[in-house]
Scaffold this motif. Structure first.
Motif, PDB file in Angstrom:
ATOM      1  N   LEU A  66      10.591 -10.052   6.119  1.00 37.52           N
ATOM      2  CA  LEU A  66      10.676  -8.603   5.994  1.00 37.52           C
ATOM      3  C   LEU A  66       9.409  -8.003   6.586  1.00 37.52           C
ATOM      4  O   LEU A  66       8.301  -8.283   6.111  1.00 37.52           O
ATOM      5  CB  LEU A  66      10.831  -8.208   4.523  1.00 37.52           C
ATOM      6  CG  LEU A  66      10.901  -6.721   4.191  1.00 37.52           C
ATOM      7  CD1 LEU A  66      12.080  -6.065   4.892  1.00 37.52           C
ATOM      8  CD2 LEU A  66      10.997  -6.519   2.674  1.00 37.52           C
ATOM      9  N   ILE A  67       9.572  -7.210   7.629  1.00 38.87           N
ATOM     10  CA  ILE A  67       8.435  -6.600   8.330  1.00 38.87           C
ATOM     11  C   ILE A  67       8.353  -5.132   7.950  1.00 38.87           C
ATOM     12  O   ILE A  67       9.363  -4.419   7.954  1.00 38.87           O
ATOM     13  CB  ILE A  67       8.586  -6.726   9.854  1.00 38.87           C
ATOM     14  CG1 ILE A  67       8.816  -8.182  10.250  1.00 38.87           C
ATOM     15  CG2 ILE A  67       7.363  -6.173  10.576  1.00 38.87           C
ATOM     16  CD1 ILE A  67       9.197  -8.352  11.712  1.00 38.87           C
ATOM     17  N   PHE A  68       7.156  -4.667   7.627  1.00 38.67           N
ATOM     18  CA  PHE A  68       6.915  -3.257   7.351  1.00 38.67           C
ATOM     19  C   PHE A  68       5.962  -2.686   8.398  1.00 38.67           C
ATOM     20  O   PHE A  68       4.855  -3.195   8.582  1.00 38.67           O
ATOM     21  CB  PHE A  68       6.292  -3.054   5.965  1.00 38.67           C
ATOM     22  CG  PHE A  68       7.216  -3.333   4.817  1.00 38.67           C
ATOM     23  CD1 PHE A  68       8.449  -2.703   4.725  1.00 38.67           C
ATOM     24  CD2 PHE A  68       6.852  -4.220   3.809  1.00 38.67           C
ATOM     25  CE1 PHE A  68       9.308  -2.962   3.663  1.00 38.67           C
ATOM     26  CE2 PHE A  68       7.701  -4.479   2.753  1.00 38.67           C
ATOM     27  CZ  PHE A  68       8.932  -3.849   2.669  1.00 38.67           C
ATOM     28  N   LEU A  69       6.388  -1.640   9.099  1.00 36.44           N
ATOM     29  CA  LEU A  69       5.488  -0.824   9.918  1.00 36.44           C
ATOM     30  C   LEU A  69       5.143   0.389   9.070  1.00 36.44           C
ATOM     31  O   LEU A  69       6.008   1.220   8.778  1.00 36.44           O
ATOM     32  CB  LEU A  69       6.161  -0.406  11.228  1.00 36.44           C
ATOM     33  CG  LEU A  69       6.715  -1.531  12.116  1.00 36.44           C
ATOM     34  CD1 LEU A  69       7.262  -0.953  13.410  1.00 36.44           C
ATOM     35  CD2 LEU A  69       5.649  -2.582  12.409  1.00 36.44           C
ATOM     36  N   ILE A  70       3.894   0.513   8.682  1.00 32.57           N
ATOM     37  CA  ILE A  70       3.489   1.457   7.642  1.00 32.57           C
ATOM     38  C   ILE A  70       2.712   2.624   8.244  1.00 32.57           C
ATOM     39  O   ILE A  70       1.740   2.436   8.975  1.00 32.57           O
ATOM     40  CB  ILE A  70       2.612   0.741   6.591  1.00 32.57           C
ATOM     41  CG1 ILE A  70       3.379  -0.471   6.018  1.00 32.57           C
ATOM     42  CG2 ILE A  70       2.214   1.690   5.479  1.00 32.57           C
ATOM     43  CD1 ILE A  70       2.498  -1.408   5.217  1.00 32.57           C
ATOM     44  N   SER A  71       3.152   3.836   7.906  1.00 37.55           N
ATOM     45  CA  SER A  71       2.462   5.062   8.320  1.00 37.55           C
ATOM     46  C   SER A  71       1.887   5.710   7.067  1.00 37.55           C
ATOM     47  O   SER A  71       2.631   6.227   6.229  1.00 37.55           O
ATOM     48  CB  SER A  71       3.428   6.018   9.020  1.00 37.55           C
ATOM     49  OG  SER A  71       3.990   5.418  10.165  1.00 37.55           O
ATOM     50  N   GLU A  72       0.582   5.680   6.945  1.00 41.75           N
ATOM     51  CA  GLU A  72      -0.054   6.171   5.717  1.00 41.75           C
ATOM     52  C   GLU A  72      -0.145   7.690   5.669  1.00 41.75           C
ATOM     53  O   GLU A  72      -0.012   8.295   4.604  1.00 41.75           O
ATOM     54  CB  GLU A  72      -1.442   5.559   5.575  1.00 41.75           C
ATOM     55  CG  GLU A  72      -1.420   4.055   5.340  1.00 41.75           C
ATOM     56  CD  GLU A  72      -2.806   3.478   5.151  1.00 41.75           C
ATOM     57  OE1 GLU A  72      -3.042   2.876   4.094  1.00 41.75           O
ATOM     58  OE2 GLU A  72      -3.642   3.626   6.062  1.00 41.75           O
ATOM     59  N   GLN A  73      -0.396   8.331   6.808  1.00 41.84           N
ATOM     60  CA  GLN A  73      -0.599   9.768   6.827  1.00 41.84           C
ATOM     61  C   GLN A  73       0.532  10.517   7.533  1.00 41.84           C
ATOM     62  O   GLN A  73       1.029  11.510   7.046  1.00 41.84           O
ATOM     63  CB  GLN A  73      -1.946  10.098   7.513  1.00 41.84           C
ATOM     64  CG  GLN A  73      -3.147   9.475   6.852  1.00 41.84           C
ATOM     65  CD  GLN A  73      -3.344   9.947   5.421  1.00 41.84           C
ATOM     66  OE1 GLN A  73      -3.032  11.099   5.088  1.00 41.84           O
ATOM     67  NE2 GLN A  73      -3.855   9.073   4.565  1.00 41.84           N
ATOM     68  N   SER A  74       0.914  10.032   8.711  1.00 37.21           N
ATOM     69  CA  SER A  74       1.925  10.706   9.506  1.00 37.21           C
ATOM     70  C   SER A  74       2.887   9.680  10.064  1.00 37.21           C
ATOM     71  O   SER A  74       2.500   8.566  10.421  1.00 37.21           O
ATOM     72  CB  SER A  74       1.270  11.488  10.659  1.00 37.21           C
ATOM     73  OG  SER A  74       2.241  11.944  11.582  1.00 37.21           O
TER      74      SER A  74
ATOM     75  N   VAL B 141       0.860  -1.190   0.000  1.00 33.95           N
ATOM     76  CA  VAL B 141       0.000   0.000   0.000  1.00 33.95           C
ATOM     77  C   VAL B 141       0.891   1.234   0.000  1.00 33.95           C
ATOM     78  O   VAL B 141       2.009   1.223   0.515  1.00 33.95           O
ATOM     79  CB  VAL B 141      -0.947   0.020   1.214  1.00 33.95           C
ATOM     80  CG1 VAL B 141      -1.912  -1.151   1.149  1.00 33.95           C
ATOM     81  CG2 VAL B 141      -0.171  -0.008   2.523  1.00 33.95           C
ATOM     82  N   PHE B 142       0.362   2.326  -0.593  1.00 36.89           N
ATOM     83  CA  PHE B 142       1.105   3.579  -0.601  1.00 36.89           C
ATOM     84  C   PHE B 142       1.126   4.160   0.802  1.00 36.89           C
ATOM     85  O   PHE B 142       0.139   4.120   1.527  1.00 36.89           O
ATOM     86  CB  PHE B 142       0.466   4.575  -1.565  1.00 36.89           C
ATOM     87  CG  PHE B 142       1.252   5.857  -1.685  1.00 36.89           C
ATOM     88  CD1 PHE B 142       2.337   5.931  -2.541  1.00 36.89           C
ATOM     89  CD2 PHE B 142       0.919   6.959  -0.920  1.00 36.89           C
ATOM     90  CE1 PHE B 142       3.070   7.100  -2.651  1.00 36.89           C
ATOM     91  CE2 PHE B 142       1.646   8.134  -1.025  1.00 36.89           C
ATOM     92  CZ  PHE B 142       2.719   8.205  -1.887  1.00 36.89           C
ATOM     93  N   SER B 143       2.269   4.719   1.201  1.00 37.77           N
ATOM     94  CA  SER B 143       2.397   5.280   2.542  1.00 37.77           C
ATOM     95  C   SER B 143       3.330   6.472   2.513  1.00 37.77           C
ATOM     96  O   SER B 143       4.102   6.662   1.572  1.00 37.77           O
ATOM     97  CB  SER B 143       2.929   4.222   3.510  1.00 37.77           C
ATOM     98  OG  SER B 143       4.215   3.779   3.104  1.00 37.77           O
ATOM     99  N   LYS B 144       3.268   7.251   3.578  1.00 38.59           N
ATOM    100  CA  LYS B 144       4.160   8.394   3.692  1.00 38.59           C
ATOM    101  C   LYS B 144       5.507   7.962   4.255  1.00 38.59           C
ATOM    102  O   LYS B 144       6.552   8.436   3.820  1.00 38.59           O
ATOM    103  CB  LYS B 144       3.537   9.456   4.590  1.00 38.59           C
ATOM    104  CG  LYS B 144       4.313  10.764   4.626  1.00 38.59           C
ATOM    105  CD  LYS B 144       3.542  11.840   5.372  1.00 38.59           C
ATOM    106  CE  LYS B 144       4.312  13.170   5.321  1.00 38.59           C
ATOM    107  NZ  LYS B 144       3.568  14.242   6.031  1.00 38.59           N
ATOM    108  N   HIS B 145       5.475   7.063   5.221  1.00 39.03           N
ATOM    109  CA  HIS B 145       6.690   6.521   5.822  1.00 39.03           C
ATOM    110  C   HIS B 145       6.494   5.032   6.056  1.00 39.03           C
ATOM    111  O   HIS B 145       5.369   4.569   6.223  1.00 39.03           O
ATOM    112  CB  HIS B 145       7.001   7.185   7.176  1.00 39.03           C
ATOM    113  CG  HIS B 145       7.326   8.638   7.098  1.00 39.03           C
ATOM    114  ND1 HIS B 145       8.602   9.115   6.965  1.00 39.03           N
ATOM    115  CD2 HIS B 145       6.517   9.728   7.155  1.00 39.03           C
ATOM    116  CE1 HIS B 145       8.575  10.439   6.933  1.00 39.03           C
ATOM    117  NE2 HIS B 145       7.330  10.832   7.048  1.00 39.03           N
TER     118      HIS B 145
END
Length: 383
Positions: free
Chosen positions: A277-285, A259-263
């Motif tokens: 591979l683990i992703f912690l995804i921040s979509e907005q902030s 998914v698209f994310s900011k960070h």
């Protein structure tokens, strides 16, 4: 003409660099107690740090065929410019069984205040002198292995090991990622005399829209090989061939969240013989994690397969380390990911089955900075 007095600029006395102490590894306290008292071998499962990346929007003039978006290291992944970060080792092992500090009488042996890498149970540590590093190796007595003096002109971003040193020290190699294209990475083989080998490469990152040379930001060692991720999400396999370390394979697919994310923050970890591979995804902030994704590396074609079920495994992702445990052994919830939200310094629980994030609670039902669970009663002592 009247005389004009030249204004002098008042210069304040140079302020001392502030320092602050950060515990490492920054895992839940109950987990750290469990590692120290029951299963010191679990230290083998801890890997160092995650890399935080931010997405840059695509320029409108770029063609549709350009590989986008462009990724860059997020500012929050670097140390604060006016602070000096020191670490306090956060695990208390049972005396006489597992030691982690060099206590020889040489003055530089016992002042390790910085940790630059951890894998296979060993830690690459440094003191106040940026040229001195040591490999702290677990054992029944104080153990350590010297590392050659480091060239301060080369960035020392991240260190990992090629194999478990407790099996056979003769096959141990230390690799340092520079975050640069030249040198791409630096390796210290186990053969004496110990020396750093600077490895360069003219490889263009296939997932870089600007066609820039590859730079590596994250890596893990497994079975004598290094698996490293580039800034733009390309996986590189690094092997020793004729006493020289070189990139032997590159992945075609890009290691990025679905998914698209900011960070997002990425962690590479070995779990039950697999590379996850683990992703912690921040979509907005970047202050809040909105999604968590886990992928498994397919060794045959170096592609990434999204994992929906971890089985009896549980993953812990702190701000400076990551760990995989057997849930039934620890007594915590299985098939989930515990992660630390750095802005609030509180732990969250991502449930794989429902794809939902929950806050962690203590024994009294309050949100906590260190989640609690019922520990298993261990009848057999494996130490």
């Amino acid at each position: 003409m009247g005389s004009h007095k030249k204004k002098t600029k008042l210069v304040k006395p140079q302020e001392k660099v502030k320092s602050f102490v950060e515990p490492w590894p920054n895992l839940p306290k109950q987990l750290l107690n469990f590692i120290g008292s029951q299963y010191p071998d679990l230290m083998q499962s801890i890997v160092f740090s995650g890399v935080t990346k931010s997405w840059r929007a695509a320029p409108k003039q770029c063609s549709a065929n350009t590989l986008l978006p462009w990724l860059e290291i997020s500012d929050k992944d670097y140390y604060q410019s006016k602070t000096h970060q020191e670490h306090n080792f956060n695990i208390s092992f049972k005396p006489g069984i597992y030691w982690w500090c060099c206590t020889n009488r040489r003055p530089w042996d016992n002042v390790w205040t910085h940790f630059h890498g951890c894998s296979h149970g060993s830690i690459v540590a440094g003191g106040k002198d940026p040229a001195n590093y040591c490999l702290l190796v677990p054992g029944p007595r104080n153990a350590g292995r010297g590392i050659p003096p480091w060239d301060a002109t080369i960035p020392f971003k991240f260190a990992t090991l090629s194999f478990n040193p407790s099996n056979n020290c003769k096959i141990l190699s230390v690799m340092v990622l520079t975050g640069c294209s030249y040198p791409l990475f630096v390796v210290c083989p186990p053969e004496y005399p110990l020396k750093w080998m600077k490895e360069t490469s003219s490889l263009v990152d296939p997932n870089c829209s600007k066609r820039q040379l590859m730079s590596l930001t994250n890596a893990i060692g497994l079975k004598g090989k290094f698996y490293a991720l580039s800034l733009q999400g390309t996986l590189a396999v690094i092997e020793e061939i004729e006493s020289k370390f070189q990139v032997t394979k590159l992945s075609r697919s890009r290691a990025v969240p679905s998914v698209f994310s900011k960070h997002f923050t990425e962690y590479l970890i070995e779990s039950n013989g697999e590379i996850l591979l683990i992703f912690l995804i921040s979509e907005q902030s970047s202050r809040k994690v909105d999604k968590v994704e886990v992928f498994k590396l397919q060794m045959d074609d170096l592609s990434w397969l999204k994992v929906d079920n971890l089985g009896d495994r549980t993953l812990f992702a702190g701000t400076k380390c990551c760990m995989s445990v057997t849930a039934s052994q620890l007594g915590c919830r299985s098939n989930c990911v515990y992660f630390n939200e750095h802005t609030t310094n509180t732990w969250r629980l991502y449930e794989m089955e429902s794809a939902t994030i929950f806050p962690c609670f203590d024994y009294y039902g309050c949100q906590t900075k260190s989640p609690a669970w019922e520990e298993q009663i261990v009848e057999n002592n494996f130490l």
